[in-house]
Design a protein around this motif. Structure first.
Motif, PDB file in Angstrom:
ATOM      1  N   LYS A  12      46.344  24.944  37.922  1.00 21.52           N
ATOM      2  CA  LYS A  12      44.988  25.551  38.216  1.00 21.52           C
ATOM      3  C   LYS A  12      45.524  26.753  39.151  1.00 21.52           C
ATOM      4  O   LYS A  12      44.868  27.749  39.228  1.00 21.52           O
ATOM      5  CB  LYS A  12      43.960  24.929  38.621  1.00 21.52           C
ATOM      6  N   GLN A  13      46.392  26.567  40.289  1.00 22.37           N
ATOM      7  CA  GLN A  13      46.727  27.677  41.126  1.00 22.37           C
ATOM      8  C   GLN A  13      47.323  28.657  40.602  1.00 22.37           C
ATOM      9  O   GLN A  13      47.049  29.892  40.878  1.00 22.37           O
ATOM     10  CB  GLN A  13      47.773  27.005  42.189  1.00 22.37           C
ATOM     11  N   LYS A  14      48.144  28.102  39.341  1.00 23.58           N
ATOM     12  CA  LYS A  14      48.832  29.435  38.797  1.00 23.58           C
ATOM     13  C   LYS A  14      47.794  29.827  37.611  1.00 23.58           C
ATOM     14  O   LYS A  14      48.502  30.894  36.870  1.00 23.58           O
ATOM     15  CB  LYS A  14      50.082  28.778  37.865  1.00 23.58           C
ATOM     16  N   LYS A  15      46.680  29.639  37.501  1.00 26.69           N
ATOM     17  CA  LYS A  15      45.443  30.046  36.596  1.00 26.69           C
ATOM     18  C   LYS A  15      46.126  29.935  34.982  1.00 26.69           C
ATOM     19  O   LYS A  15      45.916  30.637  34.234  1.00 26.69           O
ATOM     20  CB  LYS A  15      45.186  31.428  36.672  1.00 26.69           C
ATOM     21  N   LEU A  16      46.531  28.560  34.956  1.00 26.64           N
ATOM     22  CA  LEU A  16      47.061  28.287  33.439  1.00 26.64           C
ATOM     23  C   LEU A  16      46.031  27.301  32.856  1.00 26.64           C
ATOM     24  O   LEU A  16      45.671  26.233  33.743  1.00 26.64           O
ATOM     25  CB  LEU A  16      48.451  27.730  33.405  1.00 26.64           C
ATOM     26  N   THR A  17      45.851  27.327  31.648  1.00 27.59           N
ATOM     27  CA  THR A  17      44.953  26.143  30.954  1.00 27.59           C
ATOM     28  C   THR A  17      46.009  25.034  30.715  1.00 27.59           C
ATOM     29  O   THR A  17      47.156  25.296  30.667  1.00 27.59           O
ATOM     30  CB  THR A  17      44.281  26.759  29.742  1.00 27.59           C
ATOM     31  N   ILE A  76      44.206  31.464  46.324  1.00 25.47           N
ATOM     32  CA  ILE A  76      44.968  32.966  46.639  1.00 25.47           C
ATOM     33  C   ILE A  76      44.399  33.809  45.712  1.00 25.47           C
ATOM     34  O   ILE A  76      44.115  33.470  44.510  1.00 25.47           O
ATOM     35  CB  ILE A  76      46.578  32.925  46.344  1.00 25.47           C
ATOM     36  N   THR A  77      43.887  34.870  46.186  1.00 23.03           N
ATOM     37  CA  THR A  77      43.236  35.810  45.399  1.00 23.03           C
ATOM     38  C   THR A  77      43.863  37.349  45.619  1.00 23.03           C
ATOM     39  O   THR A  77      44.412  37.479  46.572  1.00 23.03           O
ATOM     40  CB  THR A  77      41.605  36.335  45.602  1.00 23.03           C
ATOM     41  N   ASP A 195      55.189  32.229  46.960  1.00 19.69           N
ATOM     42  CA  ASP A 195      55.427  31.474  45.838  1.00 19.69           C
ATOM     43  C   ASP A 195      54.482  31.655  44.834  1.00 19.69           C
ATOM     44  O   ASP A 195      54.887  31.913  43.525  1.00 19.69           O
ATOM     45  CB  ASP A 195      55.064  29.867  46.206  1.00 19.69           C
ATOM     46  N   TYR A 196      53.468  32.036  45.141  1.00 17.28           N
ATOM     47  CA  TYR A 196      52.328  32.484  44.217  1.00 17.28           C
ATOM     48  C   TYR A 196      52.779  33.677  43.588  1.00 17.28           C
ATOM     49  O   TYR A 196      52.810  34.125  42.290  1.00 17.28           O
ATOM     50  CB  TYR A 196      50.976  32.599  44.732  1.00 17.28           C
ATOM     51  N   LEU A 197      53.416  34.886  44.446  1.00 16.60           N
ATOM     52  CA  LEU A 197      53.734  36.004  43.855  1.00 16.60           C
ATOM     53  C   LEU A 197      54.867  35.793  43.172  1.00 16.60           C
ATOM     54  O   LEU A 197      55.142  36.573  41.990  1.00 16.60           O
ATOM     55  CB  LEU A 197      54.038  37.154  44.929  1.00 16.60           C
TER      56      LEU A 197
END
Length: 245
Positions: A12-17, A76-77, A195-197
């Motif tokens: 979900k943090q990576k915005k994946l289903t 993170i947004t 890490d998110y970037l």
């Protein structure tokens, strides 16, 4: 067992289903669902593959409770920050953050800014350009403190550099009570953003008149918070638009 919750949290943090993660790993959506519900434990090679997708290490994925971060860190947004003017001051000392903030607070009062803006917004960031001798021999570090100033505010009072930060996209995370464990919580926030970037293929591209990263500390309902901003050369639409003015 933390593993299933960690997989769900990182996905979900990576915005994946579940379907999107399944496609990346060449498995079915049902398999991902069973992993997340702890019905099935992924094989070692699958775990290693997940670590690559989520930019985390295997030990953290399997052993730690990564979902506990929700109590301290926001999601993170990507925010598009409007251009803003600021007055900044750089200092190199053994306690540069406090010294720089004390100076810029004094400057804001002396130049009349606090009369125009009773609640001055302060931001800050590390100043990296110091010598090895300053750092190793004398224990000195650099820090920049800045206060945001209105577009129509003018002053000739010395002691700060007036400049403008251009409109830019930033990856932003909010830390709750950052000063309870400042040497753990604040660096961890930077790591989470980086890490998110990396996971989402964002690029870092230094640009003139855009601060590479900065911190904004504030209180809300008696609780301390800190927003950490890291500039990104965004190729996607920002999640929101914000202003410091």
């Amino acid at each position: 067992m933390n593993l299933g919750n960690n997989i769900s949290f990182l996905r979900k943090q990576k915005k994946l289903t579940q379907e999107q993660l399944a496609d990346q790993m060449n498995v079915t959506r049902q398999t991902v669902s069973r992993w997340e519900s702890n019905e099935v434990v992924p094989e070692l090679d699958r775990l290693v593959e997940m670590c690559g997708i989520f930019s985390c290490n295997l030990d953290a994925l399997v052993r730690e409770d990564l979902t506990g971060q929700h109590n301290i860190y926001s999601e993170i947004t990507i925010k598009r920050v409007a251009p803003f003017r600021m007055a900044s001051y750089i200092i190199i000392s053994q306690d540069p953050e406090n010294d720089a903030l004390e100076h810029i607070n004094h400057w804001a009062k002396s130049c009349g800014l606090t009369e125009v803006c009773p609640e001055v917004k302060l931001i800050g960031w590390d100043f990296p350009f110091i010598s090895q001798e300053q750092n190793n021999r004398f224990g000195m570090h650099g820090y920049v403190a800045a206060c945001v100033i209105p577009d129509d505010f003018q002053t000739d009072y010395p002691g700060a550099i007036i400049s403008e930060n251009r409109e830019a996209d930033y990856a932003v995370i909010t830390i709750k009570e950052p000063f309870i464990q400042p040497f753990e919580r604040i660096p961890k926030a930077y790591k989470l953003i980086m890490d998110y970037l990396q996971t989402n293929n964002f690029k870092e591209k230094p640009q003139e008149n855009i601060i590479g990263c900065f911190e904004y500390a504030y209180e809300k309902n008696g609780i301390s918070y800190m927003d950490v901003y890291i500039h990104v050369d965004s190729v996607t639409k920002a999640d929101s638009y914000s202003s410091f003015s």
